[in-house]
Design an enzyme around this catalytic site. Structure first.
Site, PDB file in Angstrom:
ATOM      1  N   ASN A  39       0.658 -17.010  12.151  1.00 27.54           N
ATOM      2  CA  ASN A  39      -0.227 -18.158  11.961  1.00 27.54           C
ATOM      3  C   ASN A  39       0.589 -19.447  12.036  1.00 27.54           C
ATOM      4  O   ASN A  39       1.743 -19.509  11.623  1.00 27.54           O
ATOM      5  CB  ASN A  39      -1.042 -18.056  10.662  1.00 27.54           C
ATOM      6  CG  ASN A  39      -0.216 -17.850   9.405  1.00 27.54           C
ATOM      7  OD1 ASN A  39       0.862 -17.280   9.430  1.00 27.54           O
ATOM      8  ND2 ASN A  39      -0.742 -18.319   8.286  1.00 27.54           N
ATOM      9  N   GLU A  41      -0.018 -23.367  11.135  1.00 26.46           N
ATOM     10  CA  GLU A  41      -0.926 -24.326  10.499  1.00 26.46           C
ATOM     11  C   GLU A  41      -0.641 -25.745  10.980  1.00 26.46           C
ATOM     12  O   GLU A  41       0.316 -26.002  11.716  1.00 26.46           O
ATOM     13  CB  GLU A  41      -0.821 -24.195   8.978  1.00 26.46           C
ATOM     14  CG  GLU A  41      -1.253 -22.787   8.541  1.00 26.46           C
ATOM     15  CD  GLU A  41      -1.277 -22.571   7.046  1.00 26.46           C
ATOM     16  OE1 GLU A  41      -0.673 -23.374   6.300  1.00 26.46           O
ATOM     17  OE2 GLU A  41      -1.909 -21.580   6.615  1.00 26.46           O
ATOM     18  N   CYS A  50      -4.580 -18.535  13.742  1.00 27.79           N
ATOM     19  CA  CYS A  50      -4.256 -17.288  13.038  1.00 27.79           C
ATOM     20  C   CYS A  50      -3.208 -16.475  13.802  1.00 27.79           C
ATOM     21  O   CYS A  50      -3.028 -16.641  15.018  1.00 27.79           O
ATOM     22  CB  CYS A  50      -5.513 -16.443  12.886  1.00 27.79           C
ATOM     23  SG  CYS A  50      -6.685 -17.071  11.665  1.00 27.79           S
ATOM     24  N   GLU A  52      -3.338 -13.380  14.618  1.00 32.58           N
ATOM     25  CA  GLU A  52      -3.959 -12.532  15.645  1.00 32.58           C
ATOM     26  C   GLU A  52      -4.155 -13.335  16.929  1.00 32.58           C
ATOM     27  O   GLU A  52      -3.961 -12.820  18.034  1.00 32.58           O
ATOM     28  CB  GLU A  52      -5.316 -12.006  15.152  1.00 32.58           C
ATOM     29  CG  GLU A  52      -5.227 -11.074  13.949  1.00 32.58           C
ATOM     30  CD  GLU A  52      -5.290 -11.792  12.604  1.00 32.58           C
ATOM     31  OE1 GLU A  52      -4.872 -12.966  12.517  1.00 32.58           O
ATOM     32  OE2 GLU A  52      -5.750 -11.157  11.641  1.00 32.58           O
ATOM     33  N   CYS A  83      -9.858 -12.618   9.805  1.00 36.69           N
ATOM     34  CA  CYS A  83     -11.027 -13.479   9.617  1.00 36.69           C
ATOM     35  C   CYS A  83     -12.096 -13.148  10.668  1.00 36.69           C
ATOM     36  O   CYS A  83     -11.827 -12.464  11.658  1.00 36.69           O
ATOM     37  CB  CYS A  83     -10.623 -14.949   9.694  1.00 36.69           C
ATOM     38  SG  CYS A  83     -10.338 -15.542  11.376  1.00 36.69           S
ATOM     39  N   CYS A  86     -11.213 -14.046  14.244  1.00 38.45           N
ATOM     40  CA  CYS A  86     -10.221 -13.154  14.870  1.00 38.45           C
ATOM     41  C   CYS A  86     -10.825 -11.807  15.218  1.00 38.45           C
ATOM     42  O   CYS A  86     -10.432 -11.172  16.199  1.00 38.45           O
ATOM     43  CB  CYS A  86      -9.002 -12.992  13.963  1.00 38.45           C
ATOM     44  SG  CYS A  86      -7.945 -14.454  14.036  1.00 38.45           S
TER      45      CYS A  86
HETATM   46  N1  THU Z   1      -4.795 -16.030   8.574  1.00 35.37           N
HETATM   47  C1  THU Z   1      -4.320 -15.325   9.647  1.00 35.37           C
HETATM   48  O1  THU Z   1      -3.423 -15.782  10.358  1.00 35.37           O
HETATM   49  N2  THU Z   1      -4.863 -14.126   9.904  1.00 35.37           N
HETATM   50  C2  THU Z   1      -5.769 -13.497   9.112  1.00 35.37           C
HETATM   51  O2  THU Z   1      -6.141 -12.373   9.424  1.00 35.37           O
HETATM   52  C3  THU Z   1      -6.261 -14.158   7.889  1.00 35.37           C
HETATM   53  C4  THU Z   1      -5.870 -15.583   7.739  1.00 35.37           C
HETATM   54  C5  THU Z   1      -4.155 -17.319   8.262  1.00 35.37           C
HETATM   55  C6  THU Z   1      -4.945 -18.556   8.556  1.00 35.37           C
HETATM   56  C7  THU Z   1      -4.289 -19.557   7.606  1.00 35.37           C
HETATM   57  O3  THU Z   1      -3.120 -20.083   8.223  1.00 35.37           O
HETATM   58  C8  THU Z   1      -3.865 -18.718   6.420  1.00 35.37           C
HETATM   59  O4  THU Z   1      -3.859 -17.369   6.872  1.00 35.37           O
HETATM   60  C9  THU Z   1      -4.766 -18.859   5.209  1.00 35.37           C
HETATM   61  O5  THU Z   1      -6.081 -18.632   5.552  1.00 35.37           O
END
Ligand code: THU
Length: 130
Positions: A39, A41, A50, A52, A83, A86
């Site tokens: 991920n 941000e 994310c 994925e 999520c 994803c």
């Molecule tokens: N996140 C992912 O990268 N993958 C997931 O399957 C769940 C959430 C990330 C998004 C964000 O950067 C952090 O986790 C908190 O939501």
């Protein structure tokens, strides 16, 4: 190295200064090639991506379009659930029976298929003209 090991190693490089929640993902393509993602941000929070999505982007750049297996890991209380967005992104490139291993850093893991994660996924062939 298992697919989950690849996701765990990738996770170290996640960029998550806002949530503090680092996630690593790995995809094994039908060709056998493995792709990882983390991920990433952003100060504008909704612009984050994310793990994925990162792994999918790497897969597309690598010339693969068919997902055979997925692993995702984070330091979560329970095995991390991809999520909703994803789940849809993975369903674009994986069939209903593709196994998704969700794990946390404590050693807990859970395996579900894409169909279990996203029943009735919206697909390209649902559109008349696509
Ligand atoms: N996140 C992912 O990268 N993958 C997931 O399957 C769940 C959430 C990330 C998004 C964000 O950067 C952090 O986790 C908190 O939501």
């Amino acid at each position: 190295m298992t697919l989950l090991d690849t996701a765990r190693t990738a996770r170290d490089r996640a960029y998550a200064p806002y949530s503090g929640f680092k996630v690593g993902a790995a995809i094994r393509a039908a060709s056998g090639t493995v792709y990882a993602g983390v991920n990433v941000e952003n100060a504008a929070y909704p612009e984050g991506t994310c793990a994925e999505a990162g792994a999918i982007a790497a897969m597309i750049l690598g010339g693969d379009t068919e997902i055979a297996e997925v692993a995702v890991i984070a330091d979560a209380t329970v095995p991390v659930a991809p999520c909703g967005g994803c789940r849809q992104k993975l369903a674009e490139f994986g069939t209903a029976d593709v196994r998704v291993t969700m794990a946390n850093m404590k050693g807990a893991a859970r395996v579900m298929t894409l169909a279990e994660l996203l029943p009735g996924a919206f697909q390209r062939d649902h559109m008349d003209d696509a």
